[in-house]
Design an enzyme around this catalytic site. Sequence first.
Site, mmCIF file in Angstrom:
data_model
loop_
_atom_site.group_PDB
_atom_site.id
_atom_site.type_symbol
_atom_site.label_atom_id
_atom_site.label_comp_id
_atom_site.label_asym_id
_atom_site.label_seq_id
_atom_site.Cartn_x
_atom_site.Cartn_y
_atom_site.Cartn_z
ATOM 1 N N GLU A 18 10.702 89.468 39.087
ATOM 2 C CA GLU A 18 11.009 88.833 39.842
ATOM 3 C C GLU A 18 12.444 89.526 40.544
ATOM 4 O O GLU A 18 13.143 89.473 39.395
ATOM 5 C CB GLU A 18 10.797 87.577 39.874
ATOM 6 N N TYR B 37 13.736 83.935 48.153
ATOM 7 C CA TYR B 37 14.289 84.278 49.690
ATOM 8 C C TYR B 37 14.977 82.794 49.688
ATOM 9 O O TYR B 37 14.529 82.081 48.607
ATOM 10 C CB TYR B 37 12.533 83.714 50.728
ATOM 11 N N HIS C 247 8.795 85.719 48.735
ATOM 12 C CA HIS C 247 8.350 84.430 48.444
ATOM 13 C C HIS C 247 9.161 84.453 50.446
ATOM 14 O O HIS C 247 10.209 84.473 51.292
ATOM 15 C CB HIS C 247 9.734 84.323 47.689
ATOM 16 N N ASP D 90 13.805 74.349 47.387
ATOM 17 C CA ASP D 90 14.754 73.318 47.455
ATOM 18 C C ASP D 90 14.875 72.187 48.480
ATOM 19 O O ASP D 90 15.681 73.028 49.641
ATOM 20 C CB ASP D 90 15.582 73.848 46.439
ATOM 21 N N HIS E 235 6.353 69.206 38.168
ATOM 22 C CA HIS E 235 7.273 68.873 38.689
ATOM 23 C C HIS E 235 8.686 68.028 39.236
ATOM 24 O O HIS E 235 7.757 67.099 38.916
ATOM 25 C CB HIS E 235 7.167 69.432 40.856
ATOM 26 N N GLN F 121 24.572 80.007 31.820
ATOM 27 C CA GLN F 121 22.438 79.845 32.965
ATOM 28 C C GLN F 121 21.564 78.663 32.841
ATOM 29 O O GLN F 121 20.950 78.178 33.274
ATOM 30 C CB GLN F 121 21.935 81.562 33.011
HETATM 31 P P1 FAD Z 1 5.480 71.526 46.906
HETATM 32 O O1 FAD Z 1 3.875 72.575 46.473
HETATM 33 O O2 FAD Z 1 5.953 71.375 48.558
HETATM 34 O O3 FAD Z 1 6.286 70.262 46.043
HETATM 35 C C1 FAD Z 1 6.911 69.930 46.244
HETATM 36 C C2 FAD Z 1 7.495 67.918 45.900
HETATM 37 O O4 FAD Z 1 5.931 67.739 46.568
HETATM 38 C C3 FAD Z 1 6.310 68.213 44.510
HETATM 39 O O5 FAD Z 1 7.024 66.991 43.123
HETATM 40 C C4 FAD Z 1 4.430 67.956 44.518
HETATM 41 O O6 FAD Z 1 4.060 66.708 43.664
HETATM 42 C C5 FAD Z 1 5.357 67.222 45.977
HETATM 43 N N1 FAD Z 1 3.962 66.849 46.996
HETATM 44 C C6 FAD Z 1 3.753 68.140 47.319
HETATM 45 N N2 FAD Z 1 2.566 67.289 48.165
HETATM 46 C C7 FAD Z 1 2.606 66.534 48.855
HETATM 47 C C8 FAD Z 1 2.140 65.421 49.795
HETATM 48 N N3 FAD Z 1 1.130 65.609 50.118
HETATM 49 N N4 FAD Z 1 2.798 64.070 49.462
HETATM 50 C C9 FAD Z 1 3.197 63.866 48.505
HETATM 51 N N5 FAD Z 1 3.847 65.000 47.842
HETATM 52 C C10 FAD Z 1 3.694 66.262 47.917
HETATM 53 N N6 FAD Z 1 12.554 78.423 45.784
HETATM 54 C C11 FAD Z 1 13.379 79.242 46.524
HETATM 55 O O7 FAD Z 1 14.133 78.607 47.589
HETATM 56 N N7 FAD Z 1 13.149 80.529 47.180
HETATM 57 C C12 FAD Z 1 12.277 81.320 46.554
HETATM 58 O O8 FAD Z 1 11.999 82.309 46.519
HETATM 59 C C13 FAD Z 1 11.985 80.133 45.266
HETATM 60 N N8 FAD Z 1 10.728 81.148 44.498
HETATM 61 C C14 FAD Z 1 10.021 80.539 43.464
HETATM 62 C C15 FAD Z 1 8.893 80.744 42.535
HETATM 63 C C16 FAD Z 1 7.421 80.321 41.568
HETATM 64 C C17 FAD Z 1 7.082 81.030 40.787
HETATM 65 C C18 FAD Z 1 8.592 79.339 41.331
HETATM 66 C C19 FAD Z 1 8.081 78.027 41.025
HETATM 67 C C20 FAD Z 1 9.732 78.225 42.513
HETATM 68 C C21 FAD Z 1 10.250 78.724 43.582
HETATM 69 N N9 FAD Z 1 11.092 78.400 43.632
HETATM 70 C C22 FAD Z 1 11.872 78.698 45.392
HETATM 71 C C23 FAD Z 1 11.311 76.893 44.120
HETATM 72 C C24 FAD Z 1 10.430 75.924 44.655
HETATM 73 O O9 FAD Z 1 11.168 76.121 46.595
HETATM 74 C C25 FAD Z 1 10.630 74.457 44.464
HETATM 75 O O10 FAD Z 1 10.768 74.491 42.894
HETATM 76 C C26 FAD Z 1 10.589 73.412 45.254
HETATM 77 O O11 FAD Z 1 11.520 72.580 44.819
HETATM 78 C C27 FAD Z 1 9.040 72.829 45.388
HETATM 79 O O12 FAD Z 1 8.209 73.881 45.502
HETATM 80 P P2 FAD Z 1 6.431 73.957 45.820
HETATM 81 O O13 FAD Z 1 5.901 74.896 46.910
HETATM 82 O O14 FAD Z 1 5.958 74.442 44.603
HETATM 83 O O15 FAD Z 1 6.579 72.038 46.617
#
Ligand code: FAD
Length: 291
Positions: free
Chosen positions: A17, A49, A78, A110, A154, A217
């Site tokens: 990454e 992203y 991403h 986030d 999460h 970090q």
């Molecule tokens: P989701 O799957 O939507 O989950 C977020 C939260 O909502 C969780 O607590 C989940 O339990 C809850 N949830 C999900 N669906 C529902 C529902 N239907 N009803 C109620 N609650 C629900 N961030 C960036 O800004 N840029 C990046 O490039 C980036 N790259 C990443 C790469 C990886 C491999 C990982 C693991 C994370 C990355 N992140 C990045 C961070 C990520 O955006 C955060 O962890 C964010 O808080 C959650 O993203 P998610 O796609 O898992 O969200």
Amino acid sequence: MQIKELYARGRPVVSFEVFPPKQDTDLADIYAVLDRMSELTPDFISVTYGAGGGKNSGLTAEVASFIQQNHGICSIAHLTCIGANQERILDLLEQVKLKGINNILALRGDLPDASTTGSESTSPGSYRYAEELIRDIRKQGDFCIGAACYPEGHIDCDDLSFDTLCLRRKQEAGADFLITQLFFDNDFFYRFIERVRGGGVTLPISAGVMPILSRRQIERMIFLCGASLPSGIIKLLYKYENNPGDLCRAGIEYAAKQITDLIAHGVDGVHIYTMNKPEIAEFCMKHTGRV
Ligand code: FAD
């Protein structure tokens, strides 16, 4: 190439990454980094992203395209959806497609303010969860879709069964593979695999590994993602408290040991958070057994 095809080859998929620069003028730096990393022939390279609040979103597709065009290595862009409406997402997908990218890591992103909840921080008509983004990307033609997952759950979710349910919903929405958040204790990953497989998640899962480079970090990362610090790491932080160079070396070695153990356990893939450092990618790559 679609990343899901890589998982069908029957050997662990090794990926890196990187993050794009904040400004166009710094593109040459990341291209130099990628020139070195590409010599290690990872299976794919992902490009973040806007991670960490950086204002670099426009350069994600640019860098992902460079990886494919100049090095013939599969790349994945991403994409985050929090606060965006459907029109904006469709526009971004079109831009990515024009650059020849057909792999997307679909994320919520986030929340702008960690003290607010998802529903309060989004406006009507905007996305709230990654699952909604995955469903919309699936309707837009032939994209291969990755999604995030969390060995310790999460940070916003304190119920592991609900976390598993959310992951299965991402699978049902059309995700093709998963990449985990970083973790420092492989046992969390192995327990997670058992839990989600038991909960009906069948997608390939790459284990995300981030070497510790400094105390600052690590403090920032555990605050952001809630990963646990095992005693092995705490001992390193204590032992090298006044020696940042040795801490960095020990941190990379710790990550390399994690990788060796993951590979020995037959993981689907290892995703190395390189922090744009070719020497990290190289050291970790050696422990995948690939070079
Ligand atoms: P989701 O799957 O939507 O989950 C977020 C939260 O909502 C969780 O607590 C989940 O339990 C809850 N949830 C999900 N669906 C529902 C529902 N239907 N009803 C109620 N609650 C629900 N961030 C960036 O800004 N840029 C990046 O490039 C980036 N790259 C990443 C790469 C990886 C491999 C990982 C693991 C994370 C990355 N992140 C990045 C961070 C990520 O955006 C955060 O962890 C964010 O808080 C959650 O993203 P998610 O796609 O898992 O969200």
